[in-house]
Design an enzyme around this catalytic site. Structure first.
Site, short mmCIF file in Angstrom:
data_model
loop_
_atom_site.label_atom_id
_atom_site.label_comp_id
_atom_site.label_asym_id
_atom_site.label_seq_id
_atom_site.Cartn_x
_atom_site.Cartn_y
_atom_site.Cartn_z
CB SER A 128 -1.05 0.04 1.19
OG SER A 128 -1.57 1.16 1.42
CE1 TYR A 153 -3.74 -2.48 5.62
CE2 TYR A 153 -3.59 -0.21 5.28
CZ TYR A 153 -3.81 -1.51 4.65
OH TYR A 153 -3.78 -1.35 3.32
CE LYS A 157 -1.07 -4.60 3.41
NZ LYS A 157 -1.49 -5.84 2.87
C1 UD1 Z 1 -6.60 4.23 3.83
C2 UD1 Z 1 -5.24 3.91 3.95
C3 UD1 Z 1 -4.65 3.11 2.80
C4 UD1 Z 1 -5.44 2.17 2.42
C5 UD1 Z 1 -6.86 2.71 2.40
C6 UD1 Z 1 -7.95 1.52 1.61
C7 UD1 Z 1 -3.68 5.13 5.20
C8 UD1 Z 1 -2.83 6.42 5.14
N1 UD1 Z 1 -4.32 5.17 4.05
O1 UD1 Z 1 -6.43 5.35 2.65
O2 UD1 Z 1 -3.65 2.37 2.94
O3 UD1 Z 1 -5.13 1.26 1.32
O4 UD1 Z 1 -7.56 3.19 3.38
O5 UD1 Z 1 -8.49 0.80 2.72
O6 UD1 Z 1 -3.51 4.35 6.22
N2 UD1 Z 1 -12.98 10.86 3.64
C9 UD1 Z 1 -14.08 11.71 4.05
N3 UD1 Z 1 -15.08 11.14 4.59
C10 UD1 Z 1 -15.28 9.82 4.67
C11 UD1 Z 1 -14.55 8.97 4.17
C12 UD1 Z 1 -13.20 9.35 3.91
O7 UD1 Z 1 -13.78 12.60 3.79
O8 UD1 Z 1 -16.14 9.50 5.13
C13 UD1 Z 1 -11.79 11.21 3.00
C14 UD1 Z 1 -10.58 10.93 3.97
O9 UD1 Z 1 -10.53 12.07 5.01
C15 UD1 Z 1 -9.45 10.95 2.96
C16 UD1 Z 1 -10.07 10.45 1.79
O10 UD1 Z 1 -11.64 10.67 1.83
O11 UD1 Z 1 -8.95 12.23 2.82
C17 UD1 Z 1 -9.90 9.06 1.65
O12 UD1 Z 1 -10.11 8.24 2.66
P1 UD1 Z 1 -10.03 6.57 2.73
O13 UD1 Z 1 -10.96 6.07 1.63
O14 UD1 Z 1 -10.47 6.42 4.06
O15 UD1 Z 1 -8.68 6.09 2.27
P2 UD1 Z 1 -7.35 6.47 2.83
O16 UD1 Z 1 -7.30 7.13 4.17
O17 UD1 Z 1 -6.58 7.59 1.82
#
Ligand code: UD1
Length: 339
Positions: A128, A153, A157
């Site tokens: 990842s 997590y 990795k």
């Molecule tokens: C996380 C993990 C990544 C993993 C991926 C998929 C980290 C840093 N990243 O990525 O390793 O592969 O999950 O499981 O550990 N967001 C919102 N509202 C929501 C949900 C998310 O605004 O309800 C935003 C988050 O703040 C973020 C973006 O959307 O900025 C993406 O979030 P998310 O889909 O959870 O993925 P990551 O955190 O990037």
């Protein structure tokens, strides 16, 4: 079918694993799936069977179980393994670190022991972009140093990659694929992600909100140092991610070097903000999505997207789907799930 080219896919009933099984079968590989179905469902395997019109050689099995794995390797002559089986929730890993280390690191160790015993050398590993933490240089390339992982997590990795680097010195040929943010679903709508409980990830939350399962989406943070203040990510269609695995298998099998550990970013190379994604979803689906801007989420990285030159050049791989199609496919899957 490519005769004698038999791939074991662990976690093949999972989100990325199932899409990869489809692409492997399409490319003519023989495939065996081992999955304990703890975080998935057999209906995904049935979806793969419908898409590919192929009966899947499926084994309900835990990769931590040495004797079942040993037995599976004794009965089959695998040429390569793709190891997806792992836990992937960042949040859950914070509350259950021991089980994350046991499952993610333990299953890799068991797999390596069994592969070594049966002289199977080629391994594709699911890594990842989380291994980079918040990189100093963006787009981030594979030479960027690891930062201290934000979550157990992420640490699993990093640890697994270190184990694989050492395993390569004793004859393994390993390709570690560092995924950016996988989204979307198969365009048939027959397979996709099955989030457990309230989704943490953005796109399942968006589609569940659109479907009326969640009341509203909260965009976490509006004061990041990005063009619109929300976080920036590299969202990649899961089918594009799947085809990268097929390329990785072909690449590793053609390598003449005996000992190999190579890492590849798998991303589009394009940074998209959370707000841009939300607006794109509204545009392509025509749905009035209920969303609000909220505070930052703890542990989030401000921005990260891939430098994908290495995989583009070495594998001749480029993504096929754009953001709009990815979101439409995710929405199509959500609608099918809700019947
Ligand atoms: C996380 C993990 C990544 C993993 C991926 C998929 C980290 C840093 N990243 O990525 O390793 O592969 O999950 O499981 O550990 N967001 C919102 N509202 C929501 C949900 C998310 O605004 O309800 C935003 C988050 O703040 C973020 C973006 O959307 O900025 C993406 O979030 P998310 O889909 O959870 O993925 P990551 O955190 O990037």
């Amino acid at each position: 079918m490519i005769k004698g080219n038999h791939i074991l896919v662990t976690g093949g009933a999972g989100y990325i694993g199932s899409h990869t099984v489809v692409e492997l079968l399409k490319a003519g590989f023989q495939v065996t799936v081992a999955d304990n179905l703890e975080r998935s469902d057999f209906k995904i395997v049935e979806g793969v069977e419908t898409i590919t019109k192929t009966k899947i050689d499926f084994h309900k099995m835990d990769c931590l179980d040495y004797s079942s794995m040993d037995d599976l390797f004794s009965k089959n002559k695998f040429s390569s393994v793709i190891h997806f089986a792992a836990f992937k929730s960042v949040n859950e890993s914070v509350s259950e670190p021991i089980s994350y280390y046991k499952n993610n690191v333990g299953s890799l160790i068991t797999l390596l022991e069994v592969m070594q015993k049966h002289q199977v050398k080629d391994l594709i590993f699911s890594s990842s972009c989380t291994v980079y933490g918040q990189p100093d240089v963006i787009p981030v390339d594979e030479t960027a140093p690891f930062k201290r992982a934000e979550s157990p997590y992420g640490a699993t990795k990093q640890v697994c990659e270190r184990i694989l680097e050492d395993a390569a010195t004793v004859g393994f040929k390993v390709i570690s694929l560092r995924y950016f943010n996988p989204i979307g679903a198969h365009e048939s709508g027959l397979i996709g992600e099955l989030p457990i409980g309230v989704p943490n990830n953005l796109v399942p939350y968006v589609t569940q909100t659109a479907a009326g399962v969640r009341e509203k989406l909260t965009v976490f943070g509006s004061d990041y140092d990005t063009p619109d203040g929300s976080c920036v990510r590299d969202f990649i269609h899961v089918v594009d991610l799947a085809t990268a695995h097929v390329k990785a298998i072909q690449y590793v099998q053609n390598l003449s070097a005996k000992n190999t550990f190579e890492t590849f970013n798998v991303g589009t190379g394009v940074g998209v903000s959370v707000l841009e994604l939300v607006k794109k979803f509204i545009e392509v689906t025509g749905i009035k999505l209920n969303y609000t801007i909220g505070p930052r989420r703890a542990g989030d990285i401000e921005k990260v997207y891939a430098d994908a030159k290495k995989i583009n050049q070495s594998f001749g791989w480029t993504p096929r789907y754009g953001l709009g199609e990815s979101l439409l496919h995710a929405w199509n899957w959500e609608k099918k799930l809700r019947g």
